[in-house]
Enzyme design. Structure first.
Site, PDB file in Angstrom:
ATOM      1  CB  SER B 135      -4.951  10.408  -5.858  1.00  0.00           C
ATOM      2  OG  SER B 135      -3.644  10.501  -5.311  1.00  0.00           O
ATOM      3  CG  ASP B 199      -7.783  12.393   3.860  1.00  0.00           C
ATOM      4  OD1 ASP B 199      -7.493  11.760   4.892  1.00  0.00           O
ATOM      5  OD2 ASP B 199      -8.310  13.520   3.888  1.00  0.00           O
ATOM      6  CB  SER B 204      -2.011   8.109  -3.499  1.00  0.00           C
ATOM      7  OG  SER B 204      -2.160   7.714  -2.153  1.00  0.00           O
ATOM      8  CB  SER B 215       1.729  14.537   5.691  1.00  0.00           C
ATOM      9  OG  SER B 215       1.807  14.280   7.066  1.00  0.00           O
ATOM     10  N   GLY B 274      13.133  13.995 -12.650  1.00  0.00           N
ATOM     11  CA  GLY B 274      13.250  12.628 -13.137  1.00  0.00           C
ATOM     12  C   GLY B 274      12.071  11.815 -12.652  1.00  0.00           C
ATOM     13  CE1 TYR B 476      -6.546  17.659   4.091  1.00  0.00           C
ATOM     14  CE2 TYR B 476      -8.833  18.343   4.046  1.00  0.00           C
ATOM     15  CZ  TYR B 476      -7.782  17.644   3.490  1.00  0.00           C
ATOM     16  OH  TYR B 476      -7.969  16.934   2.327  1.00  0.00           O
TER      17      TYR B 476
END
Lengths: 567, 567
Positions: B135, B199, B204, B215, B274, B476
């Site tokens: 995502s 969202d 995800s 977050s 990694g 946002y």
């Protein structure tokens, strides 16, 4: 700071007004604190202070960087900058074992001057050790034994101003050399507080807090210094072949998703990446109300369970700490004859507890504080009282809290008092998940008792919980051994190593807020795994390939892969 | 996930039940969304998928590592693992511009298997790109154009179990490939929640959240993923000349003073150090009560001031967000005909607001949520209501909150809908101190409007505040341009760059929670200063000198020192 001990000249710990203390210490540690000091520090005049090794070219360049009055090779100045204040530091300095003293002390007054000092030191292939308040107890301020390069102590003491307050954001820009009381006074005058009060508060600096990932006793409300620090400036070493190093500048940000956090790389770097010169920190308005209350629990395990439940409830605390039965006994023994705690811990209260069926030898004392609006404080007190009551604890009022507030920065003075009287006392603290705290506590007590037996010294260890988090808390152990002969540090090491090793074995970290330095670096690989220790090492070596900046700190420089656990 | 867009096949955004949307989009962006799709993605059969470059030796070793059924060069599998879901990714994949596709996709089932894959890839001098839910919108999943080495996509999709819950500590050990709904269901069954709802939640993974410093919308209560993550395991590359890499193992700790935080070096590392395989995360008991309420403010500035005051008060919120007038208008335009928001936002309410003197074009809609015990939730609502009222806002009840909860993960679907109809939409978010939020907002709106004019496209930009911190918050922004020609990405870039540059100039960070990838890496030096960018680069290069692990991400690989700001 005294060169031979904690705090300012003329202030020290006294037992005369605490009638229960001498019998307590005689019983627990086996020494008589009423006799005159058995062991005093050497006098300054009797110390053997070596000549400084300062090449003229470097001396000239440092002088050009900060001005003639701010570069000194004065023996007392060098002495004060030789060590921090660990028990190892105190034992050695009292005996005149001065190790690899700094050759010169430099006092820059700005980021620009600090950067010029860093450039000069690295280009001369000398060693730079940043110095804040000198209160470090992890060995972070000491040059490696046998260091052949010139050692430059950079004291930030002239940089102590609150430069700016962003009142809308609750952010202050403060110079790194500001000591606790000084910066707090500057903030308080304008109605603000940083809320960061480590035990060392009176003699430690903002830069030192950041460099060692400090935590203050009010961290439940204000966060650790890692949370409080939102931006910073650090003078970094020039890359090989370069004239000038860069200045790292992290603007104040509430949060960010920008890659591995550079801010978090500087936090805890103990001078190995550069010299922190300024920081943006969260500040809050001085609260309308602040209350610290005392609570008693029938035993430590019960108190721990109560504090855990408080932490998972909707209640919010300023500070919540609880002493085990051992530290409770010690606290009661240090109460003064006529006022303070003794006024409240009356025979009547004790008799009441005995009638309730409590074993007074298992009594566990707690302090829980609240801050905010009056109604908020009242509500949190009520929420906590319910939980405390459910677990069989009782509220004993404001008296102990007031006393706690008065005494909270005095603890380090006791160590010098005991050293003067033939006992060696120190602290070790860790943090672990809630599920591991009680087993860790039990294991550490047993391990310490075994270590006392192994070294053939009477010893005492006690503990409190403080600094609460969602998933766990800090356990803070204080221990003392009745010994002060030539090999006291060897015996001390047996105990200290046993405790640190047990922290790791029991699921704790090597230190919750004292940093790594050289005292804790043998456990670095155990704490963050060998791969993690290498990541830290690569960060340091990539930034400072000549190892000019506080060499040997944090990353264990003994044989690779050899940890205390595998010994 | 669809290879050409967001979400699962068969789920998409519809306008038919939202009668006010088509006129709104026609007015603001100048396109007609009621017409059939102007531009559809190519069909899979028409894509020109190159042959995979997988040397037999590497193929054999990967097969030995994870088993034959878990190594695939199937074209559809490779296609799905080619990009993330940024607007750039969608535009390209819909056109069949496949860039440097992975040659092989590997599905390990454990840390050991993952470590074997890392070893195989590094020793073959191939390239490894970790893949969680796919995502990402920062370009973090894409191999560099012109990469000549074999590209191996390592999909953690088989590693999705909650392995352990430490109920006493509120900690869960979860495999990194667990997707949001899956891990939340496993936790919920036992009464726990991670409380992390970005969202992208539906598609995800935990590993992806950690790798990009994600977050969630409830971060006010639960913290960012950087707070939630308390320990982790990561398979690291073998050092040059070594057969096997080490596995970084960070035990779960509530806090620590151990040097620069290794945990924080992994957070945001986007696969460059990694492959994260497991993590210990904070989990909380599913709360007794959860309420999300809607609030209206007469304008955005007023609402911002109210949210700021709530944040500095004693009230604690689960989530607190407020839309500017532009996003409020958009939200109202997406309300359905007969239920949800429209039921509450009645003519009567609007008439009342007009009578109060409000300009409805400036209306600013807010959602504030609360969680905890019933009494806690009731109290927080009361505290917030007082502050909202003081600022002239009103509570509009639970309806909007219920709708918000229902719609919260649907937003990404709108992008595909708009792409189908000739508009390009994207998001950019930042965080900044409270004092800078309103100026930053004004500057970004002005900058975007200018950029729309510069590229000659009708455009729209809107914003909400979410994720509150002591010293600031996240803003946002969502923007759309009415254009879909050959050079749409060049035009998009003008707007995106203008917005990102303005974030930095106005005191914000390059991204609050989407990570850096390659989309934001040009601003890395502006965000953390050149010295900070070098520190990150040294960490990566020291760990992975062959640049086999997700090369080119986070650290800007263009000309050194050239930032967008100085262009």
């Amino acid at each position: 700071m005294k060169w031979w001990g904690w705090g300012v000249e003329g202030v020290s710990f006294h037992h005369e007004d605490k009638p229960r203390l001498a019998p307590f210490v005689r019983d627990k540690v086996g020494i008589d604190i009423t006799t005159p000091a058995a062991s005093a520090p050497l006098r300054f005049e009797d110390l053997d202070i070596p000549e400084p090794q300062l090449p003229d070219a470097l001396g000239d360049r440092l002088t050009r960087a900060v001005g003639a009055g701010n570069v000194t090779t004065d023996p007392m100045e060098r002495l004060v900058h030789t060590y921090g204040k660990s028990v190892r530091d105190l034992v050695r300095i009292r005996r005149g074992q001065l190790g690899r003293m700094p050759d010169v002390v430099v006092y820059p007054s700005s980021t620009e001057e600090t950067a010029a000092v860093v450039d000069a030191v690295v280009q001369a292939d000398a060693v730079l050790i940043p110095f804040g308040g000198g209160s470090n107890i992890a060995g972070s301020l000491e040059a490696p034994a046998g260091e052949t390069r010139t050692v430059v102590s950079v004291d930030l003491g002239r940089m102590r101003k609150v430069l700016q307050i962003d009142e809308e954001s609750g952010l202050a820009l403060i110079e790194a050399g500001a000591q606790g009381p000084d910066l707090e006074e500057q903030l308080n005058k304008r109605g603000w507080t940083i809320g960061h009060f480590p035990d060392s508060f009176s003699h430690s600096t903002l830069g030192g807090w950041i460099a060692t990932r400090s935590s203050g006793m009010q961290s439940d409300r204000y966060g650790d210094i890692a949370d409080i620090t939102r931006g910073l400036t650090m003078a970094m070493p020039p890359a090989p072949g370069q004239e000038k190093g860069e200045v790292l500048t992290l603007r104040p940000l509430p949060s960010t998703s920008t890659g591995p956090s550079v801010r978090e790389m500087v936090l805890g770097s103990e001078g190995r990446l550069g010299v922190i010169t300024e920081a943006w920190v969260n500040v809050k308005r001085v609260a309308e109300e602040r209350v610290v209350l005392g609570y008693f629990f029938p035993d430590f395990a019960t108190g721990l369970a109560a504090l855990h439940e408080i932490n998972t409830s909707d209640a919010s605390t300023l500070v919540a700490r609880i002493s085990d039965e051992r530290e409770t006994q010690f606290s009661l023994a240090t109460s003064k004859r006529s006022k303070g705690l003794s006024k409240y811990v009356t025979k009547a209260l004790m008799a009441y507890l005995v009638r309730k069926g409590w074993d007074l030898d298992k009594l566990s004392m707690s302090f829980i504080g609240y801050e905010g609006s009056k109604s908020h404080v009242a509500l949190q007190q009520r929420l906590v009282r319910e939980i405390v009551g459910k677990h069989g604890g009782i509220v004993v009022g404001k008296g102990p809290g007031v006393l706690y507030d008065q005494k909270k920065f005095d603890t380090p003075y006791i160590r010098d008092f005991l050293l003067d009287r033939g006992a060696t006392a120190d602290v070790s603290e860790t943090a672990a998940p809630w599920s591991r705290l009680k087993p860790l506590y039990d294991n550490v007590i047993a391990t310490a008792e075994k270590a006392f037996a192994d070294i053939g010294c009477q010893g005492y260890i006690m503990c409190h919980l403080s600094h609460n988090y969602h998933s766990g808390a800090c356990l803070y152990f204080t221990f003392a051994i009745a010994y002060e002969g030539e090999d006291v540090l060897a015996r001390y090491d047996v105990v200290k190593r046993a405790i640190q090793g047990e922290f790791i074995r029991s699921g704790g970290t090597l230190s919750h807020h004292h940093g790594v330095g050289v005292e804790h670096s043998p456990w670095l690989e155990d704490d963050v795994s060998p791969a993690g220790a290498k990541m830290i090492g690569r960060l340091f070596d990539g930034t400072d390939p000549g190892r000019n900046l506080n060499p040997g700190k944090v990353v264990h420089t003994g044989e690779p892969g050899v940890s205390i656990l595998s010994e």
